[in-house]
Design a protein around this motif. Structure first.
Motif, PDB file in Angstrom:
ATOM      1  N   ILE A  21      14.698  -0.466   9.129  1.00  0.00           N
ATOM      2  CA  ILE A  21      13.992   0.785   8.868  1.00  0.00           C
ATOM      3  C   ILE A  21      13.108   0.696   7.629  1.00  0.00           C
ATOM      4  CG2 ILE A  21      15.729   2.196  10.014  1.00  0.00           C
ATOM      5  CD1 ILE A  21      16.760   2.968   7.221  1.00  0.00           C
ATOM      6  N   GLN A  22      12.950  -0.509   7.075  1.00  0.00           N
ATOM      7  CA  GLN A  22      12.096  -0.688   5.911  1.00  0.00           C
ATOM      8  C   GLN A  22      10.968  -1.650   6.262  1.00  0.00           C
ATOM      9  OE1 GLN A  22      14.680  -1.972   2.732  1.00  0.00           O
ATOM     10  NE2 GLN A  22      15.402   0.099   2.330  1.00  0.00           N
ATOM     11  N   PRO A  23       9.767  -1.132   6.502  1.00  0.00           N
ATOM     12  CA  PRO A  23       8.658  -1.980   6.941  1.00  0.00           C
ATOM     13  C   PRO A  23       8.115  -2.866   5.832  1.00  0.00           C
ATOM     14  CG  PRO A  23       7.913   0.276   6.661  1.00  0.00           C
ATOM     15  CD  PRO A  23       9.404   0.303   6.457  1.00  0.00           C
ATOM     16  N   ASP A  24       8.896  -3.864   5.453  1.00  0.00           N
ATOM     17  CA  ASP A  24       8.509  -4.808   4.416  1.00  0.00           C
ATOM     18  C   ASP A  24       7.485  -5.797   4.978  1.00  0.00           C
ATOM     19  OD1 ASP A  24       9.299  -6.203   1.681  1.00  0.00           O
ATOM     20  OD2 ASP A  24       9.263  -7.762   3.220  1.00  0.00           O
ATOM     21  N   ARG A  25       6.387  -5.964   4.278  1.00  0.00           N
ATOM     22  CA  ARG A  25       5.296  -6.806   4.760  1.00  0.00           C
ATOM     23  C   ARG A  25       5.741  -8.256   4.958  1.00  0.00           C
ATOM     24  NH1 ARG A  25      -0.146  -5.901   4.667  1.00  0.00           N
ATOM     25  NH2 ARG A  25       0.217  -4.010   3.456  1.00  0.00           N
ATOM     26  N   THR A  26       6.541  -8.773   4.040  1.00  0.00           N
ATOM     27  CA  THR A  26       6.985 -10.162   4.147  1.00  0.00           C
ATOM     28  C   THR A  26       7.880 -10.370   5.352  1.00  0.00           C
ATOM     29  OG1 THR A  26       6.844 -10.458   1.737  1.00  0.00           O
ATOM     30  CG2 THR A  26       8.209 -12.026   2.970  1.00  0.00           C
TER      31      THR A  26
END
Length: 372
Positions: free
Chosen positions: A298-303
């Motif tokens: 649920i955390q759209p982290d780019r990496t």
């Protein structure tokens, strides 16, 4: 049917599992499949993040073909990355403090989305509305869709097909009740399709004219150790809950195969016989997602998104090299064994009491997949 270069064109269905941000792996899978000019897509059964990917893919194909589909998928996922922290957090000072220091998961467990997001703001609605043309999807008869959502009142699955697909249907399929308000469609409230079909394999095998399906599996089915922290326990509960519908579908498929082995449905081309003879294939993300924290979904982290996209693209390239030529000829995975030796009473009867084959046509038993 011959494709470009005189090679045999292969037709295949896709079954896309949900998994939140981990759906970036599926994006990579689709990107690589769209490069294969000998592969033609027939039906797509999808849930949650899989439904978002399916809608982006269908919109791109309807607009201009495989290259446009790749562009649409990239545009949607870039929009997800750009959002970074969900917009509803930016609008709520209370939640903003949590987002700076820790995961939103503990907050979601304590507060209802009707409390911390009373207006029901969903940034995904804006992304889908801006980048996906649902009217074109509904008119695009070259690709059929089965988008799963769960009826809140009954717990039953609802499959939204291409001709009725709307932004609300995709949002319903991806509606986690701890984060978003239930999505109302035609007077019914819906939650995430992963509670009831993740994704639906049985309908796909029974109704699609294509007899091969590639399952894109995001969740692991076997994790060692006992979870002890609240975060680990929540992750395990989520994994078990959202894997159960797929286990159920595989049990039904195994039961159909067992019945066919015992001599039932020899002549009629019934849905049960189609299910029994359906060929399955698999690309899975487990090796890549198992090392990620549960709340990474649920955390759209780019990496993480970039890594999972590359992993999906690479794993699909390997699958095409090893098994692409098997599409239309033989299955390449035993799902029952792969998902933890799923079994049913009728399957055990088949092993113990099935008579010798008397020459009737029976479904081919797929070989075990080659080691990764």
């Amino acid at each position: 049917m011959l494709g470009i270069g005189g090679k045999r064109q292969r037709t295949i269905n896709l079954a896309l599992q949900g998994g939140g941000v981990h759906g970036a792996f599926t994006w990579g899978v689709l990107d690589r499949l769209l490069e294969d000019q000998q592969l033609r897509l027939s039906w797509i059964s999808a849930t949650s993040a899989g439904a978002v990917n399916a809608a982006a893919l269908a919109s791109g194909l309807a607009h201009g073909g495989p290259e446009q589909a790749r562009k649409t998928l990239r545009t949607v996922w870039e929009a997800v990355q750009e959002a970074a922290v969900p917009d509803l957090v930016r609008l709520n000072p209370f939640l903003r403090g949590f987002s700076r220091s820790s995961s939103l998961t503990p907050v979601a467990a304590l507060l209802s989305p009707y409390d911390f997001n009373p207006l029901g703001f969903d940034p995904l609605r804006r992304i889908l509305t801006e980048h996906i043309d649902f009217e074109r999807i509904r008119a695009f008869a070259d690709l059929e869709l089965l988008i799963a959502a769960t009826d809140v009142a009954t717990g039953a699955k609802r499959l939204f097909r291409r001709a009725e697909l709307t932004v609300d249907a995709v949002l319903a399929s991806a509606c986690l009740p701890t984060i978003h308000h239930a999505v109302e469609i035609e007077g019914r409230a819906y939650w995430d399709g992963g509670f009831s079909a993740n994704p639906d394999l049985v309908t796909l095998a029974a109704e699609s004219p294509a007899e091969d399906t590639l399952l894109v599996l995001l969740n692991t089915f076997d994790e060692p150790g006992v979870p002890r922290s609240t975060r680990e326990i929540a992750g395990a509960v989520s994994r078990i809950t959202f894997n159960q519908p797929l286990r159920r579908d595989v049990e039904l498929i195994e039961a159909a195969r067992a019945a066919a082995d015992l001599g039932w449905w020899r002549r009629a081309r019934t849905p049960a016989r189609r299910i029994a003879q359906h060929r399955f294939h698999l690309v899975e993300a487990g090796h890549h997602t198992a090392i990620l924290p549960a709340d990474s979904k649920i955390q759209p982290d780019r990496t993480i998104i970039s890594r999972l996209f590359l992993a999906g693209y690479t794993e699909t390239g390997k699958w095409l090299e090893r098994h692409g030529a098997d599409v239309g000829l033989r299955g390449t995975v035993d799902l029952a064994q792969h998902l933890g030796k799923v079994s049913t009473p009728i399957a055990r009867t088949r092993e113990a009491d099935a008579p010798e084959n008397d020459g009737a046509s029976a479904p081919e038993k797929p070989p075990r997949p080659a080691p990764a």
